[in-house]
Design a protein around this motif. Sequence first.
Motif, PDB file in Angstrom:
ATOM      1  N   ASP A   1       0.853  -1.189   0.000  1.00  0.00           N
ATOM      2  CA  ASP A   1       0.000   0.000   0.000  1.00  0.00           C
ATOM      3  C   ASP A   1       0.887   1.237   0.000  1.00  0.00           C
ATOM      4  O   ASP A   1       1.483   1.594   1.017  1.00  0.00           O
ATOM      5  CB  ASP A   1      -0.917  -0.008   1.219  1.00  0.00           C
ATOM      6  CG  ASP A   1      -2.042   1.027   1.116  1.00  0.00           C
ATOM      7  OD1 ASP A   1      -1.912   1.969   0.300  1.00  0.00           O
ATOM      8  OD2 ASP A   1      -3.040   0.901   1.847  1.00  0.00           O
ATOM      9  N   CYS A   2       0.965   1.894  -1.157  1.00  0.00           N
ATOM     10  CA  CYS A   2       1.812   3.080  -1.308  1.00  0.00           C
ATOM     11  C   CYS A   2       1.014   4.381  -1.289  1.00  0.00           C
ATOM     12  O   CYS A   2       1.570   5.450  -1.595  1.00  0.00           O
ATOM     13  CB  CYS A   2       2.603   2.988  -2.611  1.00  0.00           C
ATOM     14  SG  CYS A   2       3.748   1.600  -2.694  1.00  0.00           S
ATOM     15  N   ASP A   3      -0.261   4.302  -0.948  1.00  0.00           N
ATOM     16  CA  ASP A   3      -1.073   5.512  -0.846  1.00  0.00           C
ATOM     17  C   ASP A   3      -0.938   6.050   0.574  1.00  0.00           C
ATOM     18  O   ASP A   3      -1.752   5.757   1.457  1.00  0.00           O
ATOM     19  CB  ASP A   3      -2.534   5.195  -1.171  1.00  0.00           C
ATOM     20  CG  ASP A   3      -3.375   6.461  -1.341  1.00  0.00           C
ATOM     21  OD1 ASP A   3      -2.881   7.555  -0.974  1.00  0.00           O
ATOM     22  OD2 ASP A   3      -4.517   6.361  -1.806  1.00  0.00           O
ATOM     23  N   THR A  62      -2.034  -4.068  12.435  1.00  0.00           N
ATOM     24  CA  THR A  62      -0.652  -3.813  12.022  1.00  0.00           C
ATOM     25  C   THR A  62       0.160  -3.269  13.197  1.00  0.00           C
ATOM     26  O   THR A  62       0.555  -2.094  13.193  1.00  0.00           O
ATOM     27  CB  THR A  62      -0.623  -2.831  10.837  1.00  0.00           C
ATOM     28  OG1 THR A  62      -1.274  -1.599  11.228  1.00  0.00           O
ATOM     29  CG2 THR A  62      -1.375  -3.406   9.648  1.00  0.00           C
ATOM     30  N   PRO A  63       0.445  -4.095  14.188  1.00  0.00           N
ATOM     31  CA  PRO A  63       1.119  -3.607  15.396  1.00  0.00           C
ATOM     32  C   PRO A  63       2.526  -3.069  15.154  1.00  0.00           C
ATOM     33  O   PRO A  63       2.999  -2.203  15.904  1.00  0.00           O
ATOM     34  CB  PRO A  63       1.146  -4.839  16.308  1.00  0.00           C
ATOM     35  CG  PRO A  63       1.025  -6.009  15.378  1.00  0.00           C
ATOM     36  CD  PRO A  63       0.136  -5.537  14.272  1.00  0.00           C
ATOM     37  N   ALA A  64       3.194  -3.581  14.134  1.00  0.00           N
ATOM     38  CA  ALA A  64       4.564  -3.121  13.858  1.00  0.00           C
ATOM     39  C   ALA A  64       4.605  -1.982  12.850  1.00  0.00           C
ATOM     40  O   ALA A  64       5.675  -1.541  12.444  1.00  0.00           O
ATOM     41  CB  ALA A  64       5.409  -4.290  13.359  1.00  0.00           C
ATOM     42  N   GLY A  65       3.420  -1.490  12.441  1.00  0.00           N
ATOM     43  CA  GLY A  65       3.376  -0.412  11.460  1.00  0.00           C
ATOM     44  C   GLY A  65       3.455  -0.955  10.040  1.00  0.00           C
ATOM     45  O   GLY A  65       3.022  -2.075   9.761  1.00  0.00           O
ATOM     46  N   GLY A  66       4.016  -0.140   9.157  1.00  0.00           N
ATOM     47  CA  GLY A  66       4.051  -0.532   7.757  1.00  0.00           C
ATOM     48  C   GLY A  66       5.199   0.112   7.015  1.00  0.00           C
ATOM     49  O   GLY A  66       6.302   0.295   7.557  1.00  0.00           O
ATOM     50  N   LEU A  67       4.932   0.513   5.779  1.00  0.00           N
ATOM     51  CA  LEU A  67       5.966   1.008   4.879  1.00  0.00           C
ATOM     52  C   LEU A  67       6.702   2.226   5.436  1.00  0.00           C
ATOM     53  O   LEU A  67       7.933   2.258   5.469  1.00  0.00           O
ATOM     54  CB  LEU A  67       5.334   1.342   3.525  1.00  0.00           C
ATOM     55  CG  LEU A  67       6.253   1.931   2.455  1.00  0.00           C
ATOM     56  CD1 LEU A  67       7.376   0.969   2.109  1.00  0.00           C
ATOM     57  CD2 LEU A  67       5.439   2.281   1.198  1.00  0.00           C
ATOM     58  N   VAL A 111       6.799  -6.169   9.177  1.00  0.00           N
ATOM     59  CA  VAL A 111       5.739  -5.348   8.575  1.00  0.00           C
ATOM     60  C   VAL A 111       5.117  -6.030   7.359  1.00  0.00           C
ATOM     61  O   VAL A 111       4.376  -5.408   6.597  1.00  0.00           O
ATOM     62  CB  VAL A 111       6.261  -3.943   8.206  1.00  0.00           C
ATOM     63  CG1 VAL A 111       6.633  -3.168   9.451  1.00  0.00           C
ATOM     64  CG2 VAL A 111       7.442  -4.007   7.245  1.00  0.00           C
ATOM     65  N   LEU A 112       5.409  -7.309   7.187  1.00  0.00           N
ATOM     66  CA  LEU A 112       4.756  -8.112   6.151  1.00  0.00           C
ATOM     67  C   LEU A 112       3.709  -8.983   6.835  1.00  0.00           C
ATOM     68  O   LEU A 112       4.048  -9.861   7.629  1.00  0.00           O
ATOM     69  CB  LEU A 112       5.770  -8.986   5.418  1.00  0.00           C
ATOM     70  CG  LEU A 112       6.940  -8.254   4.746  1.00  0.00           C
ATOM     71  CD1 LEU A 112       7.834  -9.266   4.033  1.00  0.00           C
ATOM     72  CD2 LEU A 112       6.450  -7.198   3.779  1.00  0.00           C
TER      73      LEU A 112
END
Length: 252
Positions: free
Chosen positions: A113-115, A129-134, A148-149
């Motif tokens: 998700d790049c938005d 998503t406890p560890a966050g993301g991108l 984060v996967l």
Amino acid sequence: MNNPMHNPDSGAPAKADSGKVTPITNHLITRASSSHALTPSQLRERSIIFRTDVARPEVDAFRDLRTKLLAAAEGNFITLVAPVSRGCGGSFVARNLAAAMAFDDNRTSLLVDCDLRDPSQDATMRIETPAGGLTDYLDNPEQDLAKVLYDTGVPRVRLLPAGRQRETGAEYFSTFRMRVMLDSLRSRYSDRYLFLDSPPVIGSPDARILADLADVVVLVAGYARDTPATIAQAAANFDPRKFAGVIFNEGI
């Protein structure tokens, strides 16, 4: 060629048989396993296609798009799915292209998700998503990419969510760390295909920057929403050698 599909993403979950996606150009367009496979009902709630023994137009449409992508690029390529404008269903198309690619037991998909301004994939897919993301990974050199996967509940499909919202992704997508991350995600498994869910092309440079990181670009236009002139303006942002084509996403 008309391919019936779902509604585009919106505030409420779309039904799996409520719209259609139509390609309108003559040229394009360790293994991840799910620990908690979603039921057909749960997949419908998340607007995700799935395999059954009964032919369904919306599933066949995405299979057809997958086949055209495989014919248009070599290896385990990176596909940028870029909506012309906000609300025309780019996230829906990206999510289901990833699902369709993973129908093949010999292939896996990673949806990114790049938005960053208006992320939706983790909420739509109902993933914590406890560890966050991108953004969290790109902000923190110590962050473990594997954390984060996330398992999506769709066999062989993982999600890298956007993480903390940002007004623009330009500063992130143009970094060396972003490029190395994508190269690592693709090269580690030869059966892994990446799908980048892009912000809208109109009004932001993010999609154009992301296109430099992708092998194939698919443009998503909203049926009776985006004008031919707007679609042409959006398409002009991309290298013709990468541009696979335009998909009309039509909702009822």
